[in-house]
Scaffold this motif. Structure first.
Motif, mmCIF file in Angstrom:
data_model
loop_
_atom_site.group_PDB
_atom_site.id
_atom_site.type_symbol
_atom_site.label_atom_id
_atom_site.label_comp_id
_atom_site.label_asym_id
_atom_site.label_seq_id
_atom_site.Cartn_x
_atom_site.Cartn_y
_atom_site.Cartn_z
ATOM 1 N N GLY A 1 0.629 -1.112 0.106
ATOM 2 C CA GLY A 1 -0.240 -0.033 -0.072
ATOM 3 C C GLY A 1 0.854 1.297 0.122
ATOM 4 N N VAL A 2 1.927 1.292 -0.618
ATOM 5 C CA VAL A 2 2.767 2.139 -0.768
ATOM 6 C C VAL A 2 3.161 2.827 -2.107
ATOM 7 N N THR A 3 2.147 2.589 -3.265
ATOM 8 C CA THR A 3 2.439 3.165 -4.531
ATOM 9 C C THR A 3 1.136 3.655 -4.771
ATOM 10 N N PRO A 4 0.890 4.908 -4.058
ATOM 11 C CA PRO A 4 -0.365 5.930 -4.403
ATOM 12 C C PRO A 4 -0.147 6.461 -5.742
ATOM 13 N N ASN A 5 -1.630 6.520 -6.645
ATOM 14 C CA ASN A 5 -1.700 6.945 -7.741
ATOM 15 C C ASN A 5 -2.609 8.073 -7.975
#
Length: 446
Positions: free
Chosen positions: A205-209
């Motif tokens: 949950g550390v790849t926000p787009n």
């Protein structure tokens, strides 16, 4: 007086629909800036946000509003809500803003305001700001328009603060931790803080787009956390929500540990070393009766409030407690923070785990929750809870559960729904009494 824009946790809604539009964000900035311009000093506001696509729009609109009334703006970028509260006080700001809709989907957004003391605004302040939103706000003279600047080391400041809450004598060496940041505000700070304390970190949950915040990850969707913990052989998993003010944990077997269990862990640990204030903790009416019984067995008390962290904090401040929170994982530790802080709460849980030297499955499950059932009954209008037959059913159920459970009935503040919750030692009895009250409400609402 009823509030027009502010709800239980700021202003929130679907973006590009009233009230969550760029126009409203600018008006809130103008109104809040005008309200907090007190004295002759140069006024300052700090603004943080989570990772939603709409955050750019709202951040720019609020910056325009604040600077137009003469306030300087400090932009923090993506930061947890508790970090904004902390930096509001440490930077001597007059106001703090968090742009976030917490655990909601990406299409929603919200505005949370903090006063110069780092606490969420009072009802009186919110009402005053609402009045200014609907009126003509005086603009600053051209020479007094505010400036905006971005602070590049905000993340480092918060990481340092969070680490300072972890006991100096302990480290996380040898502990494998999965951290789920919900593709939200803590996607950089939480893994970094845990790594700096010595943990082996597996981050998800550390790849926000801009569109995937809380989407199948985070504290409201812990399945991914649990699966990763088991698959990686981790000792523990921690999940935050979109703005990182909530915490849910998974033990090494993939079993979820909710806010009630975590509060029990922290309160018991603090009581053991003489740190717990108030002789117990503050929780809401939704916390499990098992927590209350567990604390009582240790000679500790528990005060219940309405649902909502602001009610918990109000009772904590008024009655001298330093631990409080909600079953959902919104845990407030007032020794460290003025609002819920998922990372700080996680560090207190990890400290207990490090001290115990035992598996999380043994340390974190402090009590067996009583069966708890919640059902909603939708109604078209009127006041079904005032119906004589409904009141009679409620009285009979309360008498039946006396000493063995409890009944909670409340009207939703956001939709035409009556929420009926019961818990007790006998699951079959709990199911039966909930259905009995729901049936009575449905008949009254027909």
């Amino acid at each position: 007086m009823a509030r027009k824009y502010f709800g239980t946790d700021g202003i929130r809604g679907a973006t590009n629909r009233k009230p969550m539009t760029a126009e409203m964000a600018m008006k809130v900035g103008m109104a809040a800036g005008a309200h907090f311009r007190r004295g002759d000093h140069k006024h300052r506001v700090v603004i943080g946000k989570d990772t939603r696509l709409s955050g750019y729009m709202l951040e720019n609109a609020m910056t325009a509003g604040f600077t137009s009334v003469g306030m300087d703006v400090v932009l923090l970028g993506p930061m947890p809500t508790p970090a904004v509260a902390m930096l509001t006080t440490s930077m001597r700001a007059d106001l703090g803003v968090m742009i976030s809709a917490s655990h909601n989907p990406f299409a929603d957004n919200g505005i949370k305001l903090f006063g110069p003391d780092g606490y969420k605004l009072s009802d009186a302040d919110e009402l005053a700001i609402e009045t200014l939103i609907d009126s003509e706000t005086a603009l600053a003279p051209s020479a007094e328009i505010g400036r905006a600047r971005r602070v590049e080391d905000a993340r480092g400041r918060y990481i340092h603060f969070a680490k300072s809450t972890f006991p100096d004598a302990l480290r996380l060496d040898g502990m494998k931790i999965v951290v789920d940041c919900a593709n939200g505000a803590a996607y950089q700070v939480a893994p970094s803080a845990l790594w700096e304390l010595g943990a082996e970190v597996i981050a998800i949950g550390v790849t926000p787009n801009g569109k995937n915040i809380n989407d199948g990850v985070g504290s409201t969707a812990p399945e991914a956390l649990c699966e990763t913990v088991v698959a990686s052989g981790a000792h523990i998993g921690i999940a935050l929500d979109g703005d990182a003010d909530r915490l849910i944990v998974a033990d090494e077997t993939g079993r979820v540990v909710d806010g009630d269990q975590l509060m029990a862990v922290i309160a018991s640990g603090w009581a053991r070393v003489g740190r717990l204030q108030g002789g117990g903790l503050v929780a809401t009416v939704m916390s499990n009766l098992g927590l209350e019984r567990h604390l009582a067995a240790q000679g500790l008390g528990m005060i219940r409030t309405q649902v909502g962290d602001r009610h918990v904090l109000e009772k904590m401040r008024g009655s001298g407690y330093n631990v409080g929170g909600e079953q959902s994982g919104h845990i407030i530790l007032s020794d460290y923070a003025t609002t819920g802080d998922g990372l700080v709460a996680a560090l207190q849980v990890l400290a207990e785990l490090a001290r115990a030297g035992a598996p999380a499955s043994e340390v974190l499950h402090r009590f067996d929750p009583l069966p708890q059932i919640l059902k909603n009954v939708r109604f078209g209008g009127g006041a079904p809870l005032e119906d004589a037959a409904v009141q009679e059913a409620i009285a009979e159920v309360e008498a039946e559960l006396y000493g063995r459970g409890r009944l909670l009935i409340r009207k939703s503040g956001t939709e035409p729904v009556i929420r009926v919750m019961a818990e007790g030692d006998d699951r079959a009895q709990v199911e039966r009494v909930v259905d009995r009250v729901c049936d009575a409400v449905r008949v009254a609402a027909a």
